[in-house]
Write a protein that holds these residues in place. Structure first.
Motif, PDB file in Angstrom:
ATOM      1  N   PHE A 602      39.669  39.399  50.481  1.00 16.24           N
ATOM      2  CA  PHE A 602      39.343  39.813  49.119  1.00 16.24           C
ATOM      3  C   PHE A 602      40.514  39.481  48.208  1.00 16.24           C
ATOM      4  N   VAL A 603      40.187  39.197  46.962  1.00 10.85           N
ATOM      5  CA  VAL A 603      41.194  38.877  45.946  1.00 10.85           C
ATOM      6  C   VAL A 603      41.502  40.156  45.180  1.00 10.85           C
ATOM      7  N   ASP A 604      42.759  40.562  45.211  1.00 12.76           N
ATOM      8  CA  ASP A 604      43.185  41.817  44.587  1.00 12.76           C
ATOM      9  C   ASP A 604      43.521  41.553  43.122  1.00 12.76           C
ATOM     10  N   CYS A 605      42.495  41.532  42.286  1.00  7.78           N
ATOM     11  CA  CYS A 605      42.676  41.131  40.887  1.00  7.78           C
ATOM     12  C   CYS A 605      43.594  42.078  40.120  1.00  7.78           C
ATOM     13  N   ASN A 606      43.536  43.374  40.421  1.00  7.00           N
ATOM     14  CA  ASN A 606      44.380  44.325  39.689  1.00  7.00           C
ATOM     15  C   ASN A 606      45.676  44.653  40.418  1.00  7.00           C
ATOM     16  N   GLY A 607      45.896  44.057  41.582  1.00  4.68           N
ATOM     17  CA  GLY A 607      47.170  44.193  42.275  1.00  4.68           C
ATOM     18  C   GLY A 607      47.474  45.561  42.844  1.00  4.68           C
ATOM     19  N   ASN A 608      46.454  46.382  43.126  1.00  6.56           N
ATOM     20  CA  ASN A 608      46.719  47.722  43.664  1.00  6.56           C
ATOM     21  C   ASN A 608      46.657  47.786  45.188  1.00  6.56           C
ATOM     22  N   GLY A 609      46.403  46.656  45.843  1.00  2.00           N
ATOM     23  CA  GLY A 609      46.436  46.609  47.301  1.00  2.00           C
ATOM     24  C   GLY A 609      45.157  47.013  47.992  1.00  2.00           C
ATOM     25  N   VAL A 610      44.120  47.420  47.257  1.00  2.00           N
ATOM     26  CA  VAL A 610      42.842  47.802  47.854  1.00  2.00           C
ATOM     27  C   VAL A 610      41.716  47.108  47.089  1.00  2.00           C
ATOM     28  N   TRP A 611      40.552  46.977  47.764  1.00  2.00           N
ATOM     29  CA  TRP A 611      39.402  46.359  47.119  1.00  2.00           C
ATOM     30  C   TRP A 611      38.784  47.324  46.120  1.00  2.00           C
ATOM     31  N   ASP A 612      38.425  46.808  44.945  1.00  2.00           N
ATOM     32  CA  ASP A 612      37.796  47.619  43.902  1.00  2.00           C
ATOM     33  C   ASP A 612      36.481  46.980  43.485  1.00  2.00           C
ATOM     34  N   GLY A 613      35.480  47.828  43.261  1.00  2.00           N
ATOM     35  CA  GLY A 613      34.195  47.353  42.778  1.00  2.00           C
ATOM     36  C   GLY A 613      34.215  47.120  41.284  1.00  2.00           C
ATOM     37  N   GLY A 614      33.044  46.804  40.754  1.00  2.00           N
ATOM     38  CA  GLY A 614      32.949  46.504  39.336  1.00  2.00           C
ATOM     39  C   GLY A 614      32.922  47.752  38.480  1.00  2.00           C
ATOM     40  N   THR A 615      33.212  47.571  37.216  1.00  2.00           N
ATOM     41  CA  THR A 615      33.171  48.643  36.224  1.00  2.00           C
ATOM     42  C   THR A 615      32.352  48.158  35.039  1.00  2.00           C
ATOM     43  N   TYR A 616      31.330  48.933  34.685  1.00  2.00           N
ATOM     44  CA  TYR A 616      30.480  48.533  33.570  1.00  2.00           C
ATOM     45  C   TYR A 616      31.242  48.649  32.242  1.00  2.00           C
ATOM     46  N   PRO A 617      31.096  47.672  31.326  1.00  2.00           N
ATOM     47  CA  PRO A 617      30.284  46.467  31.480  1.00  2.00           C
ATOM     48  C   PRO A 617      31.091  45.210  31.764  1.00  2.00           C
ATOM     49  N   ALA A 618      32.430  45.295  31.687  1.00  2.00           N
ATOM     50  CA  ALA A 618      33.232  44.069  31.615  1.00  2.00           C
ATOM     51  C   ALA A 618      33.733  43.575  32.967  1.00  2.00           C
ATOM     52  N   MET A 619      34.031  44.492  33.923  1.00  2.00           N
ATOM     53  CA  MET A 619      34.734  44.085  35.130  1.00  2.00           C
ATOM     54  C   MET A 619      33.767  43.874  36.292  1.00  2.00           C
ATOM     55  N   GLN A 620      33.832  42.670  36.865  1.00  2.00           N
ATOM     56  CA  GLN A 620      33.057  42.360  38.060  1.00  2.00           C
ATOM     57  C   GLN A 620      33.801  42.859  39.303  1.00  2.00           C
ATOM     58  N   PRO A 621      33.098  43.052  40.435  1.00  2.00           N
ATOM     59  CA  PRO A 621      33.791  43.444  41.672  1.00  2.00           C
ATOM     60  C   PRO A 621      34.810  42.385  42.076  1.00  2.00           C
TER      61      PRO A 621
END
Length: 747
Positions: A602-621
């Motif tokens: 998985f690509v850690d887009c926010n750099g927190n070291g864990v996988w994160d899902g999407g957030t409505y409406p702007a952020m994809q998983p």
């Protein structure tokens, strides 16, 4: 023979004949009622007709070829556009009557999606997907949108959930209005939205918990396209082979009982607004696209479903289990340690008044109290700050102040020789202790790693005690390397566990193919309470280098803007190890036991070291990828594997032999098993009972989906007929099995 004797003999003979006849009848098998009806109901007439325009009547009447029933219509039937007052659906024998309670909107296409809601009355055969459409205007909207929904974390198809479209723009915070057009995904997560008005849309998938047809709560699972799209119809000849393949693979199975041919032909010119087109397919684009030179776009949408963390963490109890310890129990594992503050009595208000010890599963926490003569009599007043969640699973902090009463005094049982356990630990001044109790040595355990590093150079050796360990006497602890069974002393380092105060790590360098022995003498451990520790000894074997293998993965074409983590998985999708690629894209896993492994990243887009899902409406998983197949590791060998980040379409990346038995909050609903065909078993029973004499009528053959008698005769003349209902033997050839599937298998 006299007349009386003759009469008696006749009676005996008649009786015997009756008995034999009864036995013979008893041996006969009971007759069966014929083949089973496995065909779902068929639509024979609609009022107004399917695809009608300028409709003003608010009542729809659909007639089927057999008696029907509507199962859970309020849950399965979808009305588009959504109705403020739900329409009424009534079944009258072979008819289904839908009455709209709201006024119909002018110049609007209406659809009724029956998602496995209609079935025949006797056998319960469902119509998988049937969509009825009409328009209150001059034309019927005919655009289609096709896609698939995958779980964002596991890439598994998400079956039987709501999928639909919204006109642009989207609301800023939540989807406060129902979808414009909607349907359900099938068992493979595919969906097709029909009768969509030409325009710009966002597609969304949703586990709609409150049946609002909208995303309006953070505990609802959802997926939404990152960008808007526009519907269109293009000539099939304009598509590339890859796009045409996607068109075929992303369509839902068609209900052939209700499907109608697409009126588009090579002579038709499709209107972008749908005004000149009367497409009336009731289910899916598969049939229509197969005969039409036009293709509806988009036909390859991919929606990644984010599932919220639904673990509701609650404090089950904070109790004083005895005079020397407190225990806090939670419903789920906790990530952070609670804060305990002892307010009373005064002698426990210092920072070192207790020692916490978290259990291995993270659900319980023991607070060991510093010994004091008055603990058995005094109640405790504590302030307890702990992590919990609200009703929708959002994390919050809770602060409770409570009084924990002193434990009840235990009195010895009269005239009894049984030893009564009275406390966790016996204190001379503790009045709760049973007098005369025998002080025994407290047990000590030596444990090692239980994961993928067991018996490797990265294995760990822990000394575990029943109570917090304050110190270890190194003169009573001996570590040795066994060479030809002869111990050779080794130096080591002792490190206390930062979370579990009841265990310490024995750290030392380990060599492949070596065996080590750790010996703990009596009274080697100093615990929180005055007791003597028992002796213990254990050997730890490290596997030789030729018994283990390694795996080197070379990643290509992967994003480098954010950190990337690669998981080594077991067949049950347990994470065995995690690593990151170097600057050249190389990921290494060493000292692996021989066997098959799976890879996921998985690509850690926010750099927190864990996988994160999407957030409505702007952020994809955050992106997840699988290597589509397992990797075999052998001892003594270094296995190399190339992995192209997007070398395989996302929907086909998850390995088929990955069990995924260990489920967590990211997992999906299992796909429904195929319906059992009772006619296969019926044909086999008839064949076993009557042999070649069994010759069903053409009507029975039609019910079972078998060739007619004339078709069977012609097949026999050609020599390619297999007996109806015959079971294939072990030495049946592949050709015979093929013929059996074609002629004898019931569909």
């Amino acid at each position: 023979m006299s007349h009386s004797n003759w009469q008696f003999s006749s009676l005996i003979a008649t009786f015997l004949l009756l008995v034999l006849g009864a036995v013979g009848c008893a041996k006969q098998a009971s007759p069966e009622g014929g083949p089973y009806d496995m065909t779902p109901p068929r639509v024979v007439r609609c009022t107004p007709e399917m695809g009608s325009t300028n409709v003003s009547a608010r009542r729809v009447r659909i007639t089927f070829d057999e008696y029907i029933q509507l199962e859970r219509g309020e849950d399965k039937v979808i009305y588009s556009p959504p109705q403020r007052i739900p329409p009424k659906a009534l079944v009258n024998q072979k008819q289904l009557v839908i009455t709209y309670q709201d006024s119909l909107i002018a110049n609007t296409t209406y659809t009724i999606n029956f998602n496995r809601a209609i079935k025949d009355y006797n056998e319960g055969n469902y119509i998988e997907q049937y969509v009825y459409a009409f328009s209150t205007g001059d034309y019927l909207d005919t655009m289609q949108v096709t896609g698939q929904v995958l779980d964002a974390y596991t890439l598994e198809p998400v079956p039987r959930i709501l999928a639909g479209v919204y006109e642009t723009p989207l609301p800023a915070d939540t989807l406060d209005r129902p979808m414009t057009r909607m349907t359900y995904t099938n068992d493979a997560g595919h969906f097709t939205l029909e009768n969509v008005r030409d325009g710009n849309y966002y597609a969304i998938a949703l586990i709609d918990m409150d049946r609002s047809y909208s995303y309006n709560a953070p505990n609802e699972s959802f997926a939404i396209t990152a960008d808007s799209f526009r519907t269109q119809v293009v000539p099939r000849s304009a598509l590339t082979p890859a796009e045409e393949l996607q068109t075929d693979s992303l369509t839902t199975p068609v209900d052939t009982l209700a499907a109608q041919a697409d009126t588009l032909s090579s002579k038709d010119t499709p209107s972008q607004k749908g005004g000149g087109e009367t497409h009336t397919s009731s289910t899916d684009s598969t049939v229509s696209d197969s005969i039409s030179p036009y293709v509806y776009l988009p036909n390859d949408l991919l929606l990644l479903l984010t599932r919220p963390k639904t673990h509701i963490i609650r404090l089950e109890r904070l109790a004083r289990r005895d005079s020397m310890s407190l225990v806090a129990t939670f419903t789920e594992p906790i990530d952070t340690l609670p804060q305990l503050t002892i307010l009373s009595p005064d002698y426990l208000t210092t920072p070192t008044s207790y020692y916490p010890d978290l259990s291995m599963d993270g659900k319980s926490l023991v607070y060991w109290l510093t010994p004091h003569a008055s603990l058995a009599q005094d109640s405790l007043v504590v302030a307890f700050a702990y992590p919990t969640t609200d009703s929708i699973g959002s994390p919050i902090n809770q602060l409770d102040t409570m009084t924990l009463r002193a434990p009840k005094l235990h009195t010895p049982a009269k005239k009894s020789s049984l030893k009564v356990p009275t406390d966790t630990l016996v204190q001379p001044s503790d009045t709760t202790a049973h007098r005369g109790a025998t002080i025994e040595l407290a047990p000590v355990q030596i444990t090692s790693h239980e994961g993928i590093h067991k018996e490797t150079t990265r294995d760990s050796i822990w000394i575990t005690y029943d109570v917090p360990i304050l110190a270890i006497d190194t003169t009573r602890l001996h570590l040795a390397k066994l060479i030809d069974s002869v111990p050779h002393p080794l130096s080591y380092q002792l490190l206390p566990d930062s979370i579990r105060t009841t265990r310490w790590l024995v750290d030392f360098p380990k060599e492949p193919g070596s065996t080590y022995r750790l010996t703990v003498d009596t009274a080697a451990l100093t615990g929180l309470y005055p007791q003597k520790s028992a002796p213990v000894e254990k050997e730890c074997k490290i596997a030789a280098a030729n018994e283990l293998g390694s795996l080197a993965i070379t990643l290509t074409d992967y994003p480098t803007e954010s950190p990337l983590y690669v998981h080594l998985l077991s067949s049950k999708e347990e994470i065995l190890a995690t690593a990151q690629p170097d600057s050249a894209g190389l990921v290494s896993f060493t000292e692996l036991a021989p066997g098959s492994y799976f890879l996921k990243l998985f690509v850690d887009c926010n750099g927190n070291g864990v996988w994160d899902g999407g957030t409505y409406p702007a952020m994809q998983p955050e992106p997840v990828r699988y290597l589509p197949h397992s990797v075999s590791v052998q001892g003594r060998f270094a296995t190399e594997q190339k992995w192209e980040y997007d070398g395989t379409p996302l929907a086909k990346q998850r390995p088929k032999d990955l069990e995924g038995a260990e489920k967590d909050e990211h997992t999906t609903t299992p796909i429904r098993d195929k319906k059992r065909d009772l006619n296969v078993e019926y044909a086999q029973r008839m064949r076993e009972r009557y042999g070649k004499r069994w010759n069903p009528t053409d009507r029975e053959r039609k019910i079972m989906g078998l060739p007619s008698r004339e078709e069977e005769r012609l097949a026999r003349e050609r020599g390619d007929f297999t007996e109806i209902g015959a079971k294939p033997t072990e030495d049946t050839t592949e050709d015979t099995e093929t013929n059996h599937d074609r002629q004898g298998e019931i569909r």
